[in-house]
Design a protein around this motif. Structure first.
Motif, PDB file in Angstrom:
ATOM      1  N   GLY A  47      -2.703   6.218  -2.686  1.00  0.00           N
ATOM      2  CA  GLY A  47      -2.366   5.308  -1.534  1.00  0.00           C
ATOM      3  C   GLY A  47      -0.790   5.564  -1.004  1.00  0.00           C
ATOM      4  O   GLY A  47      -0.479   6.755  -1.201  1.00  0.00           O
ATOM      5  N   ALA A  48      -0.148   4.534  -0.556  1.00  0.00           N
ATOM      6  CA  ALA A  48       1.170   5.030  -0.151  1.00  0.00           C
ATOM      7  C   ALA A  48       2.178   3.786  -0.138  1.00  0.00           C
ATOM      8  O   ALA A  48       1.493   2.732   0.047  1.00  0.00           O
ATOM      9  CB  ALA A  48       1.103   5.618   1.330  1.00  0.00           C
ATOM     10  N   GLY A  49       3.321   4.052  -0.190  1.00  0.00           N
ATOM     11  CA  GLY A  49       4.394   2.990  -0.252  1.00  0.00           C
ATOM     12  C   GLY A  49       5.305   3.207   0.422  1.00  0.00           C
ATOM     13  O   GLY A  49       5.779   4.441   0.952  1.00  0.00           O
ATOM     14  N   ARG A  50       6.161   2.323   0.867  1.00  0.00           N
ATOM     15  CA  ARG A  50       7.456   2.408   1.572  1.00  0.00           C
ATOM     16  C   ARG A  50       8.604   2.016   0.986  1.00  0.00           C
ATOM     17  O   ARG A  50       8.605   0.920   0.255  1.00  0.00           O
ATOM     18  CB  ARG A  50       7.410   1.469   3.045  1.00  0.00           C
ATOM     19  CG  ARG A  50       6.450   1.992   4.088  1.00  0.00           C
ATOM     20  CD  ARG A  50       7.021   3.107   4.722  1.00  0.00           C
ATOM     21  NE  ARG A  50       6.253   3.632   5.903  1.00  0.00           N
ATOM     22  CZ  ARG A  50       6.063   4.511   6.641  1.00  0.00           C
ATOM     23  NH1 ARG A  50       7.393   5.406   6.382  1.00  0.00           N
ATOM     24  NH2 ARG A  50       5.471   4.900   7.659  1.00  0.00           N
ATOM     25  N   GLU A  75      14.131  -2.093  -1.400  1.00  0.00           N
ATOM     26  CA  GLU A  75      13.024  -2.782  -0.941  1.00  0.00           C
ATOM     27  C   GLU A  75      11.845  -1.774  -1.402  1.00  0.00           C
ATOM     28  O   GLU A  75      12.157  -0.582  -0.974  1.00  0.00           O
ATOM     29  CB  GLU A  75      12.914  -3.510   0.491  1.00  0.00           C
ATOM     30  CG  GLU A  75      11.763  -3.867   1.096  1.00  0.00           C
ATOM     31  CD  GLU A  75      11.731  -4.350   2.515  1.00  0.00           C
ATOM     32  OE1 GLU A  75      10.796  -3.960   3.208  1.00  0.00           O
ATOM     33  OE2 GLU A  75      12.690  -4.753   2.951  1.00  0.00           O
ATOM     34  N   TYR A  76      10.702  -2.237  -1.867  1.00  0.00           N
ATOM     35  CA  TYR A  76       9.576  -1.325  -1.673  1.00  0.00           C
ATOM     36  C   TYR A  76       8.414  -2.233  -1.452  1.00  0.00           C
ATOM     37  O   TYR A  76       8.162  -3.422  -2.006  1.00  0.00           O
ATOM     38  CB  TYR A  76       9.492  -0.565  -2.967  1.00  0.00           C
ATOM     39  CG  TYR A  76       9.666  -1.282  -4.352  1.00  0.00           C
ATOM     40  CD1 TYR A  76       8.734  -1.551  -4.850  1.00  0.00           C
ATOM     41  CD2 TYR A  76      11.063  -1.613  -4.854  1.00  0.00           C
ATOM     42  CE1 TYR A  76       8.571  -2.240  -6.180  1.00  0.00           C
ATOM     43  CE2 TYR A  76      11.103  -2.152  -5.979  1.00  0.00           C
ATOM     44  CZ  TYR A  76       9.912  -2.575  -6.773  1.00  0.00           C
ATOM     45  OH  TYR A  76       9.998  -3.146  -7.975  1.00  0.00           O
ATOM     46  N   ARG A  77       7.482  -1.644  -0.945  1.00  0.00           N
ATOM     47  CA  ARG A  77       6.070  -2.311  -0.179  1.00  0.00           C
ATOM     48  C   ARG A  77       5.213  -1.310  -0.150  1.00  0.00           C
ATOM     49  O   ARG A  77       5.224  -0.115  -0.180  1.00  0.00           O
ATOM     50  CB  ARG A  77       6.415  -3.109   0.782  1.00  0.00           C
ATOM     51  CG  ARG A  77       6.644  -2.007   2.070  1.00  0.00           C
ATOM     52  CD  ARG A  77       6.898  -2.864   3.366  1.00  0.00           C
ATOM     53  NE  ARG A  77       7.883  -3.929   3.347  1.00  0.00           N
ATOM     54  CZ  ARG A  77       7.705  -5.344   3.467  1.00  0.00           C
ATOM     55  NH1 ARG A  77       6.608  -5.624   3.913  1.00  0.00           N
ATOM     56  NH2 ARG A  77       8.798  -6.202   3.486  1.00  0.00           N
ATOM     57  N   VAL A  78       4.046  -1.850  -0.015  1.00  0.00           N
ATOM     58  CA  VAL A  78       2.655  -1.058   0.388  1.00  0.00           C
ATOM     59  C   VAL A  78       2.600  -0.560   1.900  1.00  0.00           C
ATOM     60  O   VAL A  78       3.261  -1.424   2.600  1.00  0.00           O
ATOM     61  CB  VAL A  78       1.302  -1.796   0.197  1.00  0.00           C
ATOM     62  CG1 VAL A  78       0.287  -0.753   0.669  1.00  0.00           C
ATOM     63  CG2 VAL A  78       1.208  -2.126  -1.284  1.00  0.00           C
ATOM     64  N   ALA A  79       2.542   0.522   2.092  1.00  0.00           N
ATOM     65  CA  ALA A  79       2.917   1.198   3.489  1.00  0.00           C
ATOM     66  C   ALA A  79       1.839   0.511   4.467  1.00  0.00           C
ATOM     67  O   ALA A  79       0.739   0.160   4.183  1.00  0.00           O
ATOM     68  CB  ALA A  79       2.601   2.676   3.409  1.00  0.00           C
ATOM     69  N   GLU A  80       2.490   0.219   5.699  1.00  0.00           N
ATOM     70  CA  GLU A  80       1.560  -0.760   6.740  1.00  0.00           C
ATOM     71  C   GLU A  80       0.187  -0.073   6.927  1.00  0.00           C
ATOM     72  O   GLU A  80      -0.804  -0.589   7.158  1.00  0.00           O
ATOM     73  CB  GLU A  80       2.290  -0.863   7.697  1.00  0.00           C
ATOM     74  CG  GLU A  80       3.448  -1.698   7.824  1.00  0.00           C
ATOM     75  CD  GLU A  80       4.707  -0.841   7.079  1.00  0.00           C
ATOM     76  OE1 GLU A  80       4.529   0.138   6.790  1.00  0.00           O
ATOM     77  OE2 GLU A  80       5.828  -1.662   7.125  1.00  0.00           O
ATOM     78  N   ASP A  81       0.190   1.156   6.850  1.00  0.00           N
ATOM     79  CA  ASP A  81      -1.231   2.079   7.388  1.00  0.00           C
ATOM     80  C   ASP A  81      -1.758   2.538   6.101  1.00  0.00           C
ATOM     81  O   ASP A  81      -2.774   3.211   6.192  1.00  0.00           O
ATOM     82  CB  ASP A  81      -0.698   3.263   8.310  1.00  0.00           C
ATOM     83  CG  ASP A  81       0.211   4.331   7.526  1.00  0.00           C
ATOM     84  OD1 ASP A  81       0.981   3.701   6.383  1.00  0.00           O
ATOM     85  OD2 ASP A  81       0.271   5.586   7.884  1.00  0.00           O
ATOM     86  N   ALA A  82      -1.505   1.995   4.686  1.00  0.00           N
ATOM     87  CA  ALA A  82      -2.343   2.493   3.570  1.00  0.00           C
ATOM     88  C   ALA A  82      -3.168   1.276   3.231  1.00  0.00           C
ATOM     89  O   ALA A  82      -2.547   0.263   3.327  1.00  0.00           O
ATOM     90  CB  ALA A  82      -1.209   3.016   2.563  1.00  0.00           C
ATOM     91  N   GLY A  83      -4.113   1.573   2.382  1.00  0.00           N
ATOM     92  CA  GLY A  83      -4.939   0.431   2.102  1.00  0.00           C
ATOM     93  C   GLY A  83      -4.574   0.047   0.777  1.00  0.00           C
ATOM     94  O   GLY A  83      -5.073  -0.992   0.279  1.00  0.00           O
TER      95      GLY A  83
END
Length: 292
Positions: A47-50, A75-83
């Motif tokens: 997946g991917a994170g921001r 701040e870290y989060r799941v990337a908007e375009d990742a599942g």
């Protein structure tokens, strides 16, 4: 269940070691206005994170290690375009000597990113983190418990309760840092003669390397070697040598009490003045300030 996007004012204490693995879906986010109290490692398996720390912003994908220093808004989060985002995380203390391994990967504001770890090396990183998780549960007697099964997607967080368990687990964290900062895609892919030359530069950057000596070591003419090296690495052999020497100098500044002249000589620079000028151009601060 707490709101996954709620602000988290606190984090584990600076001397604690806490490790786990998350399998998060879109919507997951962590905000710390004052940053973490400890160092934080994020190793992405899928997946991917921001990730954002101070002014530094980056995307974390499979094979990327992000390391965040304490005390800076993050701040870290799941990337908007990742599942989703599938990653190991470790809060811990990192010795100054180990931090120097991260220096070439600094992105500013205490954010470091080691990207493009070779696919062949990634299972080694994950195995080390599974071992860190097991070592954190050690009772101090006999052997540490076995790691969790590799097929487990989410691994419950563990805080090392005993000092020896924490130290053992920290050794594993340093192995992760060594593996990721040393075994990159650049080191694994491409022409084996270029890989050999890179290994020589990294192993002994202070040696009197030249294009001719490196070419001879890999059985190529100097012109052919220089062309091949630049083609595969995007930089000339002498630029790669200077970068290797600067990384070596950064490690010495972090982990020894050598004066600037001694660091310069031990890293292959002809004079402290030349070393200081090159170091500042590369790292943005003079050697004395880098040492802090």
């Amino acid at each position: 269940m707490p709101d996954p996007a709620a602000p988290l004012p606190d984090s584990p204490p600076a001397d604690a070691l806490v490790v786990g693995r998350y399998d998060q879906r879109p919507g997951y986010a962590v905000h710390r206005a004052a940053g973490s109290r400890s160092w934080l490692l994020l190793w992405t398996e899928g997946g991917a994170g921001r990730v954002r720390q101070g002014a530094a912003r980056l995307r974390a994908e499979a094979g990327d290690l992000v390391v965040l220093a304490p005390g800076v808004r993050q701040e870290y989060r799941v990337a908007e375009d990742a599942g989703g985002w599938h990653f190991w995380w470790v809060h811990c203390r990192i010795r100054p000597a180990a931090r120097s391994w991260l220096a070439p990967h600094a992105r500013g504001d205490g954010c470091h990113a080691v990207t493009g770890v070779a696919p062949a090396a990634r299972p080694l990183i994950t195995e080390e983190l599974r071992r860190v998780h097991a070592d954190a549960r050690w009772s101090g007697e006999g052997a540490p418990p076995p790691p969790v099964a590799a097929h487990h997607r989410a691994v419950p967080a563990v805080a090392a309760a005993l000092p020896r368990a924490a130290e053992l687990a920290r050794n594993g964290v340093e192995r992760v840092l060594l593996l990721t900062t040393s075994v990159t895609a650049e080191a694994e892919e491409g022409d084996p003669r270029v890989r050999r030359a890179l290994t020589l530069l990294r192993a002994d950057p202070a040696a009197p390397h030249t294009v001719a000596s490196l070419a001879a070591a890999v059985a190529l003419s100097p012109s052919r070697f220089a062309h091949l090296f630049t083609l595969h690495t995007g930089r000339s052999p002498m630029r790669a040598l200077r970068e290797a020497r600067l990384r070596h100098a950064a490690r010495l500044l972090e982990s020894t009490a050598l004066d600037i002249g001694q660091v310069a000589a031990a890293s292959g620079f002809v004079s402290p003045f030349h070393f200081s000028r090159a170091f500042r151009a590369h790292y943005g601060v003079p050697p004395r300030q880098f040492r802090g």
